[in-house]
Design a protein around this motif. Structure first.
Motif, PDB file in Angstrom:
ATOM      1  N   ASN A 347     -17.525  35.001 -12.114  1.00 25.89           N
ATOM      2  CA  ASN A 347     -17.873  34.478 -13.435  1.00 25.89           C
ATOM      3  C   ASN A 347     -18.159  32.982 -13.417  1.00 25.89           C
ATOM      4  O   ASN A 347     -17.537  32.204 -12.722  1.00 25.89           O
ATOM      5  N   PHE A 348     -19.132  32.606 -14.192  1.00 23.93           N
ATOM      6  CA  PHE A 348     -19.538  31.208 -14.371  1.00 23.93           C
ATOM      7  C   PHE A 348     -19.880  30.517 -13.051  1.00 23.93           C
ATOM      8  O   PHE A 348     -19.489  29.385 -12.807  1.00 23.93           O
ATOM      9  N   VAL A 349     -20.592  31.239 -12.232  1.00 28.95           N
ATOM     10  CA  VAL A 349     -21.094  30.649 -10.989  1.00 28.95           C
ATOM     11  C   VAL A 349     -22.618  30.598 -11.112  1.00 28.95           C
ATOM     12  O   VAL A 349     -23.252  31.562 -11.525  1.00 28.95           O
ATOM     13  N   GLU A 350     -23.164  29.439 -10.768  1.00 30.59           N
ATOM     14  CA  GLU A 350     -24.621  29.279 -10.784  1.00 30.59           C
ATOM     15  C   GLU A 350     -25.090  29.023  -9.353  1.00 30.59           C
ATOM     16  O   GLU A 350     -24.531  28.179  -8.660  1.00 30.59           O
ATOM     17  N   VAL A 351     -26.112  29.755  -8.948  1.00 29.11           N
ATOM     18  CA  VAL A 351     -26.646  29.571  -7.592  1.00 29.11           C
ATOM     19  C   VAL A 351     -28.146  29.312  -7.712  1.00 29.11           C
ATOM     20  O   VAL A 351     -28.845  30.062  -8.409  1.00 29.11           O
ATOM     21  N   LYS A 352     -28.615  28.273  -7.056  1.00 28.00           N
ATOM     22  CA  LYS A 352     -30.045  27.949  -7.101  1.00 28.00           C
ATOM     23  C   LYS A 352     -30.521  27.510  -5.727  1.00 28.00           C
ATOM     24  O   LYS A 352     -29.893  26.667  -5.104  1.00 28.00           O
ATOM     25  N   ASN A 353     -31.616  28.068  -5.266  1.00 26.09           N
ATOM     26  CA  ASN A 353     -32.211  27.660  -3.988  1.00 26.09           C
ATOM     27  C   ASN A 353     -31.142  27.534  -2.910  1.00 26.09           C
ATOM     28  O   ASN A 353     -31.026  26.512  -2.247  1.00 26.09           O
ATOM     29  N   ALA A 354     -30.349  28.576  -2.764  1.00 26.32           N
ATOM     30  CA  ALA A 354     -29.234  28.525  -1.809  1.00 26.32           C
ATOM     31  C   ALA A 354     -29.043  29.914  -1.225  1.00 26.32           C
ATOM     32  O   ALA A 354     -29.287  30.924  -1.893  1.00 26.32           O
ATOM     33  N   VAL A 355     -28.605  29.934   0.037  1.00 28.68           N
ATOM     34  CA  VAL A 355     -28.354  31.207   0.708  1.00 28.68           C
ATOM     35  C   VAL A 355     -26.855  31.350   0.930  1.00 28.68           C
ATOM     36  O   VAL A 355     -26.214  30.429   1.431  1.00 28.68           O
ATOM     37  N   LEU A 356     -26.301  32.487   0.557  1.00 27.43           N
ATOM     38  CA  LEU A 356     -24.899  32.790   0.850  1.00 27.43           C
ATOM     39  C   LEU A 356     -24.899  33.945   1.837  1.00 27.43           C
ATOM     40  O   LEU A 356     -25.342  35.049   1.513  1.00 27.43           O
ATOM     41  N   ASP A 357     -24.437  33.684   3.041  1.00 25.40           N
ATOM     42  CA  ASP A 357     -24.528  34.699   4.089  1.00 25.40           C
ATOM     43  C   ASP A 357     -23.447  35.784   3.888  1.00 25.40           C
ATOM     44  O   ASP A 357     -22.570  35.654   3.023  1.00 25.40           O
ATOM     45  N   ASP A 358     -23.503  36.790   4.721  1.00 26.01           N
ATOM     46  CA  ASP A 358     -22.661  37.989   4.561  1.00 26.01           C
ATOM     47  C   ASP A 358     -21.205  37.627   4.281  1.00 26.01           C
ATOM     48  O   ASP A 358     -20.615  36.805   4.977  1.00 26.01           O
ATOM     49  N   GLY A 359     -20.648  38.264   3.299  1.00 28.37           N
ATOM     50  CA  GLY A 359     -19.216  38.135   3.027  1.00 28.37           C
ATOM     51  C   GLY A 359     -18.794  36.832   2.377  1.00 28.37           C
ATOM     52  O   GLY A 359     -17.605  36.602   2.178  1.00 28.37           O
ATOM     53  N   ALA A 360     -19.734  35.974   2.039  1.00 24.57           N
ATOM     54  CA  ALA A 360     -19.345  34.722   1.363  1.00 24.57           C
ATOM     55  C   ALA A 360     -18.829  35.053  -0.034  1.00 24.57           C
ATOM     56  O   ALA A 360     -19.206  36.072  -0.629  1.00 24.57           O
ATOM     57  N   LYS A 361     -17.957  34.167  -0.550  1.00 21.04           N
ATOM     58  CA  LYS A 361     -17.348  34.426  -1.863  1.00 21.04           C
ATOM     59  C   LYS A 361     -17.340  33.171  -2.702  1.00 21.04           C
ATOM     60  O   LYS A 361     -16.922  32.114  -2.229  1.00 21.04           O
ATOM     61  N   ALA A 362     -17.788  33.316  -3.939  1.00 28.72           N
ATOM     62  CA  ALA A 362     -17.671  32.212  -4.903  1.00 28.72           C
ATOM     63  C   ALA A 362     -17.182  32.880  -6.181  1.00 28.72           C
ATOM     64  O   ALA A 362     -17.974  33.382  -6.982  1.00 28.72           O
ATOM     65  N   GLY A 363     -15.889  32.921  -6.342  1.00 32.88           N
ATOM     66  CA  GLY A 363     -15.310  33.783  -7.381  1.00 32.88           C
ATOM     67  C   GLY A 363     -15.443  33.259  -8.790  1.00 32.88           C
ATOM     68  O   GLY A 363     -15.536  34.023  -9.738  1.00 32.88           O
ATOM     69  N   HIS A 364     -15.446  31.937  -8.953  1.00 38.08           N
ATOM     70  CA  HIS A 364     -15.427  31.425 -10.330  1.00 38.08           C
ATOM     71  C   HIS A 364     -15.872  29.976 -10.427  1.00 38.08           C
ATOM     72  O   HIS A 364     -15.591  29.164  -9.560  1.00 38.08           O
TER      73      HIS A 364
END
Ligand code: UD1
Ligand code: CA
Length: 457
Positions: A347-364
């Motif tokens: 929740n409330f995570v913004e991602v722009k022009n970015a790569v999150l590789d396998d298994g990455a986590k951005a929970g909040h």
């Protein structure tokens, strides 16, 4: 050759809009696009669109998919469906069949167009008119037939006698003509009618004098010629369009919850057993795999979503979400966000022009912009990539298994190598090598007796 002329030059004043009527959107696509698609799918050789003051916007929308003829619109300039078709005279060859459509009936199906043209071709008619029986025919041109049921003429509502007003069979505004005969009749049209216009429908009266037959082709589903003149009809037609589109996905194995609240743009691809919850919009050039859950209130545009993905109440625009990932609720993936496999964006995570590789986590509660994050990176609550200095954007790289603690501020450009560990609350302005802990914060002081000094015992 089979050619289509689409009349789209009218002003559509009842729409009360700055946008041309034919460019208003139904399920995210311009009204006119549906008629152009149906024409092209029914394998006509050429599509000609009559444009008016909307010329620039229509050309921008459809480019070289079609040919254009400009109709000047204004005080004192001739007007009328017959006049508009006449402007396209150069495209009308003797041996052509010319199908004429109005620009505001987007529910017309390619099957109907094919049926109408087949009848014209097989019977070698002078013309064939698509008609329908309407309980309330008011406003439409009436199909007048003789005692034997043979087509005689079309009379516009405003020009009807009391007898003719009772006729329930109406002119859909869609008809196909033999090219040679059409050109001949267009040159004989006059403006002797209640509106002082050149009526295309008068062509039929003129062709009565010619050898040959004019026939009618009756619609089985009147819904197909629902027209759009105002924004109420726009909503009514969109409802039908939405239902048609949604039913085609359901037939292909997609599960839609409360489908009347879901808008899917034609052309979107969705795999089987994917569930779409209510109030969701899936638009543009989007592909969604199988077994996904696209939760309520989500909006997805131009995105690629893999298999087994869960998305709740989120906005996704021009982004990629890999297999097994989950997004939301209330996340935002902006252009060029790419989540590889099994990534978690909460929740409330913004991602722009970015790569999150396998298994990455951005929970909040995080902003990840202009960055490459390795496998299994943990982005804690409050992490911010400060990617912009007021003038330029900078990109950061985070290695595999790195840990970004809560409230870490990464002042890009920064490289954090594999297993780098950023302590909570740090503002990171220098690179971090493999396995290092970076702490950037002043030492904590605990001051005894503070409360009492401030507020008393
Ligand atoms: C027309 C038919 C009527 C039929 C009805 C079905 C004629 C004279 N009447 O009436 O028999 O029942 O459609 O909907 O044809 N347009 C131009 N240039 C013009 C005039 C019109 O491009 O000079 C376009 C308009 O943008 C519109 C379409 O042609 O998309 C139809 O014109 P409109 O004046 O609305 O015809 P109707 O009165 O609806
Ligand atoms: Ca009219």
């Amino acid at each position: 050759m089979n050619k289509v002329i689409i009349l789209a030059a009218g002003e559509g004043t009842r729409m009360k809009s700055n946008i041309s009527k034919v460019l208003h959107k139904l399920c995210n696509r311009p009204i006119l696009s549906y008629m152009i698609d149906a024409s092209i799918e029914s394998k006509v050789d050429e599509v000609i669109v009559i444009v008016g003051n909307n010329e620039d916007q229509v050309k921008e929308a459809f480019g070289d998919r079609v040919k254009y003829v400009k109709q000047e619109i204004g005080e004192g300039i001739p007007y009328g469906t017959g006049y508009a078709v006449k402007l396209a005279e150069d495209f009308i060859g003797d041996n052509d069949n010319i199908l004429v459509l109005t620009g505001d009936v987007p529910l017309i199906s390619k099957e109907t167009l094919v049926g109408l043209m087949d009848k014209q071709n097989k019977e070698n008619n002078l013309a064939t008119v698509l008609t329908a029986d309407f309980e309330d025919p008011s406003g439409y041109g009436r199909i007048v037939k003789d005692a034997k049921g043979q087509f005689k003429k079309i009379v516009e509502h405003k020009d009807c006698s009391p007898e003719e007003l009772k006729v329930k069979e109406i002119n859909s505004g869609i008809q196909v003509f033999n090219g040679e005969k059409l050109r001949y009749a267009l040159n004989k049209l006059d403006i002797n009618n209640s509106q002082g216009e050149l009526y295309l429908t008068d062509v039929f009266g003129i062709l009565q004098e010619e050898k040959g037959k004019i026939d009618t082709y009756k619609l089985s589903d009147n819904e197909e010629i629902m027209g759009i003149n105002d924004k109420i009809q726009l909503a009514q037609v969109e409802k039908v369009m939405r239902r048609r589109i949604n039913e085609s996905y359901m037939r292909d194995g997609v599960i839609l919850e409360n489908p009347e609240t879901i808008t899917i743009e034609k052309g979107v691809k969705i795999g089987k057993d994917t569930i779409i919850e209510q109030n969701t919009k899936i638009l543009g050039n989007t592909e969604i795999g199988e077994d996904c859950l696209i939760g309520m209130n989500t909006r997805i545009n131009d995105a690629k979503i893999g298999n087994n993905v869960t998305i709740f109440s989120s906005f996704i625009d021009q982004a990629i979400v890999g297999d097994g990932s989950d997004v939301g609720p209330f996340a935002r993936l902006r252009p060029k966000a790419e989540l590889k496999e099994n990534v978690h964006v909460g929740n409330f995570v913004e991602v722009k022009n970015a790569v999150l590789d396998d298994g990455a986590k951005a929970g909040h509660l995080a902003y990840i912009g202009d960055a490459d994050l390795g496998k299994r990176v943990n982005v804690s609550c409050g992490v911010i990539f400060s990617n912009y200095d007021g003038k330029n954007k900078f990109r950061s790289t985070i290695g595999d298994d790195a840990f970004l603690g809560a409230n870490v501020n990464i002042v890009s450009p920064i490289n954090v190598a594999d297993k780098g560990f950023l302590a909570a609350g740090s503002t990171i302005t220098r690179d971090v090598a493999e396995g290092e802990l970076a702490v950037e914060r002043s030492e904590q002081k605990n001051i005894k007796g503070y409360y009492t000094r401030k507020f008393g015992e």
